[in-house]
Scaffold this motif. Sequence first.
Motif, short mmCIF file in Angstrom:
data_model
loop_
_atom_site.label_atom_id
_atom_site.label_comp_id
_atom_site.label_asym_id
_atom_site.label_seq_id
_atom_site.Cartn_x
_atom_site.Cartn_y
_atom_site.Cartn_z
N SER A 91 -18.21 -2.24 -3.29
CA SER A 91 -17.46 -1.28 -3.51
C SER A 91 -16.00 -0.98 -3.63
CB SER A 91 -17.01 -2.52 -1.91
OG SER A 91 -16.12 -1.14 -0.70
N PRO A 92 -16.03 0.78 -3.93
CA PRO A 92 -14.83 0.89 -4.68
C PRO A 92 -13.24 0.53 -3.60
CG PRO A 92 -16.18 2.42 -3.30
CD PRO A 92 -16.27 1.01 -3.32
N THR A 93 -13.96 0.48 -2.67
CA THR A 93 -12.23 -0.15 -2.17
C THR A 93 -11.56 -1.11 -2.11
OG1 THR A 93 -13.10 2.17 -0.02
CG2 THR A 93 -10.82 0.16 0.59
N PRO A 94 -10.12 -0.93 -2.84
CA PRO A 94 -9.71 -2.36 -2.88
C PRO A 94 -9.57 -3.42 -1.59
CG PRO A 94 -8.43 -0.86 -4.31
CD PRO A 94 -9.27 -0.39 -3.02
N ILE A 95 -9.56 -4.32 -1.67
CA ILE A 95 -9.23 -5.32 -0.53
C ILE A 95 -7.87 -6.12 -0.46
CG2 ILE A 95 -12.35 -5.48 -0.36
CD1 ILE A 95 -11.41 -8.88 -1.25
N PHE B 246 -10.86 -6.17 -5.58
CA PHE B 246 -12.14 -5.05 -5.40
C PHE B 246 -13.53 -5.92 -4.77
CE2 PHE B 246 -10.67 -2.48 -9.11
CZ PHE B 246 -10.39 -1.12 -7.93
N GLN C 157 1.01 -1.29 0.27
CA GLN C 157 -0.10 0.04 -0.42
C GLN C 157 0.96 1.11 -0.13
OE1 GLN C 157 -2.98 -0.32 -0.14
NE2 GLN C 157 -3.84 -1.85 -0.22
N GLU D 199 -4.07 -7.02 -2.82
CA GLU D 199 -3.29 -6.35 -4.48
C GLU D 199 -3.36 -7.91 -5.02
OE1 GLU D 199 -1.12 -2.76 -5.04
OE2 GLU D 199 0.22 -4.24 -4.42
N PRO E 38 -5.01 -3.86 -8.66
CA PRO E 38 -6.58 -4.16 -7.09
C PRO E 38 -7.15 -5.41 -7.39
CG PRO E 38 -6.83 -2.48 -8.21
CD PRO E 38 -5.19 -2.90 -9.41
#
Length: 286
Positions: free
Chosen positions: A242-246, A237, A72, A248, A235
């Motif tokens: 949801s637009p936030t990656p969980i 998802f 990150q 990578e 990424p």
Amino acid sequence: MNIRSLTRGDGVVIGAAVLLFIASFLDIYSFDGAPDSAEIPSLWGSGPVVLGVVLAGIIGAALVIVARALPQPRKVAGLDLGQFGVAFTVFAAWSALGNIFDPAGAFDGDGGLTDDLGAGTGLILALIATLVMAAAAIATPLVPALKGTLIPASRPAAPQPYGGQPQGGYGYPGAQQQPYGGQPGQPGQPAPSFGGQPQPGQPQPQPQAPQPQQAQAQPAGDFSPFWFAVPVPRPLFAEDGSPTPIAELAPGTWYLAVEQRGANLVAQTQDGRRGVLQDTSGIQRG
């Protein structure tokens, strides 16, 4: 940190940093007609050159590489570490260029002390190294050739697949797959030749009992799980949109594709997390 996420551009930055470190031990000045026994200081003999060229360049390269290897991005004062690294490399190249034009610094040349003074081998190599370093740091996100993986993904011989599946099964790279619509052969029976006719001299196989409905061949349009690797970090998802990656996905690691949703893939990570991979371009299928 994952070194497999480094790109070819990062490799150029690393090589330029090594060249800069070597150049720092070479002559900073050159004198016309100086005897071989003359002791000329290296780049470490000048404080402005050490701080503005050598250390600035090496620190900038380190920030660029660390920022790329971290899962990150880390931010300092609202800027990514990679952006700080690029700024350091540009500053180092600019400082090296100034020292090439004026190697004597504050000396004004009174009395002819600087008439025969020029940039030494170390200063010239330092300029080349910092220019290459700054160019690679800036161009890596823009040039496709520099975005490629520095360490390509290697296919392991037979590691344990995710989820405790047996080796050589469930689509793992190198596993033997059954042909579409085919039934596994019975022990002790010869394999039929092309077209289903037995070879001369071979015993006729006994007719088999009808198989249950669940053993029927799958339709051709059904999705079959497979293993894949990504060429660059991608990424993953959440499945709920949801637009936030969980997570990578990193190059050099095999991941399991368990479902296909249009152009996207539902992938499973090593720790069992599932998510949607939206960018499937250039993936290496196992």
